[in-house]
Design an enzyme around this catalytic site. Structure first.
Site, mmCIF file in Angstrom:
data_model
loop_
_atom_site.group_PDB
_atom_site.id
_atom_site.type_symbol
_atom_site.label_atom_id
_atom_site.label_comp_id
_atom_site.label_asym_id
_atom_site.label_seq_id
_atom_site.Cartn_x
_atom_site.Cartn_y
_atom_site.Cartn_z
ATOM 1 N N MET A 17 0.845 -1.043 -0.144
ATOM 2 C CA MET A 17 0.209 0.038 -0.005
ATOM 3 C C MET A 17 0.727 1.133 0.060
ATOM 4 O O MET A 17 0.341 2.332 0.084
ATOM 5 C CB MET A 17 -0.822 0.019 1.106
ATOM 6 C CG MET A 17 -1.950 -1.015 1.065
ATOM 7 S SD MET A 17 -3.236 -0.825 2.452
ATOM 8 C CE MET A 17 -2.266 -1.188 3.883
ATOM 9 N N GLN A 55 5.991 4.723 9.757
ATOM 10 C CA GLN A 55 7.278 4.383 9.233
ATOM 11 C C GLN A 55 7.476 5.036 7.847
ATOM 12 O O GLN A 55 8.440 5.171 7.271
ATOM 13 C CB GLN A 55 7.570 2.938 9.115
ATOM 14 C CG GLN A 55 6.529 2.083 8.393
ATOM 15 C CD GLN A 55 6.692 2.082 6.808
ATOM 16 O OE1 GLN A 55 7.887 2.170 6.370
ATOM 17 N NE2 GLN A 55 5.675 1.998 6.141
ATOM 18 N N LYS A 87 15.073 -6.640 3.437
ATOM 19 C CA LYS A 87 15.240 -6.001 4.356
ATOM 20 C C LYS A 87 16.762 -6.055 4.983
ATOM 21 O O LYS A 87 17.433 -5.324 5.288
ATOM 22 C CB LYS A 87 14.249 -5.721 5.397
ATOM 23 C CG LYS A 87 12.929 -5.297 5.051
ATOM 24 C CD LYS A 87 12.157 -5.136 6.525
ATOM 25 C CE LYS A 87 10.722 -4.594 6.081
ATOM 26 N NZ LYS A 87 9.886 -4.563 7.482
ATOM 27 N N GLU A 143 16.693 -18.810 23.224
ATOM 28 C CA GLU A 143 17.969 -18.348 22.464
ATOM 29 C C GLU A 143 17.625 -17.225 21.663
ATOM 30 O O GLU A 143 18.951 -16.483 21.725
ATOM 31 C CB GLU A 143 18.635 -19.666 21.945
ATOM 32 C CG GLU A 143 18.844 -20.663 22.817
ATOM 33 C CD GLU A 143 17.814 -21.801 23.105
ATOM 34 O OE1 GLU A 143 17.938 -22.553 23.966
ATOM 35 O OE2 GLU A 143 16.739 -21.348 22.443
ATOM 36 N N GLY A 164 12.117 -9.951 13.131
ATOM 37 C CA GLY A 164 12.867 -8.682 12.853
ATOM 38 C C GLY A 164 11.818 -7.568 13.075
ATOM 39 O O GLY A 164 12.726 -6.513 13.919
#
Length: 278
Positions: free
Chosen positions: A16, A249, A66, A155, A130
């Site tokens: 979008m 963002q 990314k 971990e 992420g």
């Protein structure tokens, strides 16, 4: 001549960002165009050289690039380097400079919709992928004093904590431990894919012991209200879905490219309407 911007990914048809950014350019009277670029993995480096040669002034990065895009950039912002992911690239003095606006976008949205002072808050992040890393590091940078992490793989959560370059008190726990002490947290952030189609009837953990004064955020925005958010709302919590993170963002990227702040209400209404919401 119009400046050219864009977003790279594979697939890219669902994005979008072109709708949102092209509307912002038009609204602000900026002569620019934002284009979606579908790039196959084997051509990523070649494509970036071509985009620079064509005079592309900046671009966003989405799945699956990314992290993969980072070796092809000339410089990295310290936060993006620490997170290990880039979603915004700016052409600065003929160099590709990579930033991460996902985490800062979430922080800006949180400050707008919840509160801006965090001295006495305790946060729980669900997940250690992420998005969780971007949010964790960005919130730690902004001074959130306590951010605990719960994840099925301890971990991975421990590694995320250990590599954070900003001071922050954090405990690592499994889902069952987090459920038992949920009442401690004033902010709970859901960063996993649980709640998205086809998992719309699932939630990452039980909210039985949640503090009814807590604020609950989910980075998913389709559906608008995940089972996690619905249950939090029913227990009395204020809630936030992922639209805020998405538009902020994008706004940060827009500001880095143009030096102009877009109309956030306009962005929110446009994205909400496209998703079929109110």
């Amino acid at each position: 001549m119009k400046k050219l911007y864009g977003v790279i990914g594979n697939p890219i048809e669902h994005s979008m960002s072109p709708l949102m950014q092209n509307d912002a350019f038009m609204d602000k009277g900026i002569s620019a165009y934002y284009h979606p670029f579908k790039i196959l993995p084997e051509f990523l480096g070649t494509a970036l050289k071509g985009m620079k040669a064509l005079g592309v002034s900046g671009f966003n990065v989405t799945i699956p690039y990314k992290t993969a895009v980072m070796p092809f950039l000339d410089k990295l912002d310290p936060l993006a380097e620490a997170i290990g992911a880039v979603n915004t690239v700016v052409l600065e003095e003929d160099q590709w400079v990579g930033y991460n606006s996902d985490g800062p976008g979430f922080v800006r949205s949180l400050k707008e919709d919840w509160k801006s002072e965090w001295q006495n808050e305790k946060t729980l992040i669900i997940g250690a992928g992420g998005a969780a890393k971007a949010i964790y590091y960005s919130m730690a940078k902004e001074g959130m004093p306590r951010i605990d992490i719960c994840n099925r793989t301890l971990e991975r959560a421990a590694s995320m904590k250990a590599s954070c370059p900003f001071p922050c008190e954090s405990n690592i726990m499994n889902i069952e431990q987090a459920e038992k002490q949920l009442s401690e947290y004033t902010l709970i952030i859901q960063t996993t894919s649980i709640g998205m189609d086809p998992l719309i009837n699932d939630s990452p953990l039980s909210l039985e012991h949640m503090n009814d004064n807590a604020y609950a955020a989910d980075i998913i925005y389709n559906p608008f209200e995940t089972k996690f958010l619905r249950e939090a709302r029913e227990k009395g919590a204020e809630i936030q879905n992922g639209i805020g993170m998405f538009i902020y963002q994008g706004a940060i990227a827009f500001e880095k490219w143009t030096g102009v702040s877009p109309d956030m209400d306009r962005m929110r209404k446009l994205v909400t309407a496209r998703l079929g919401g109110k």
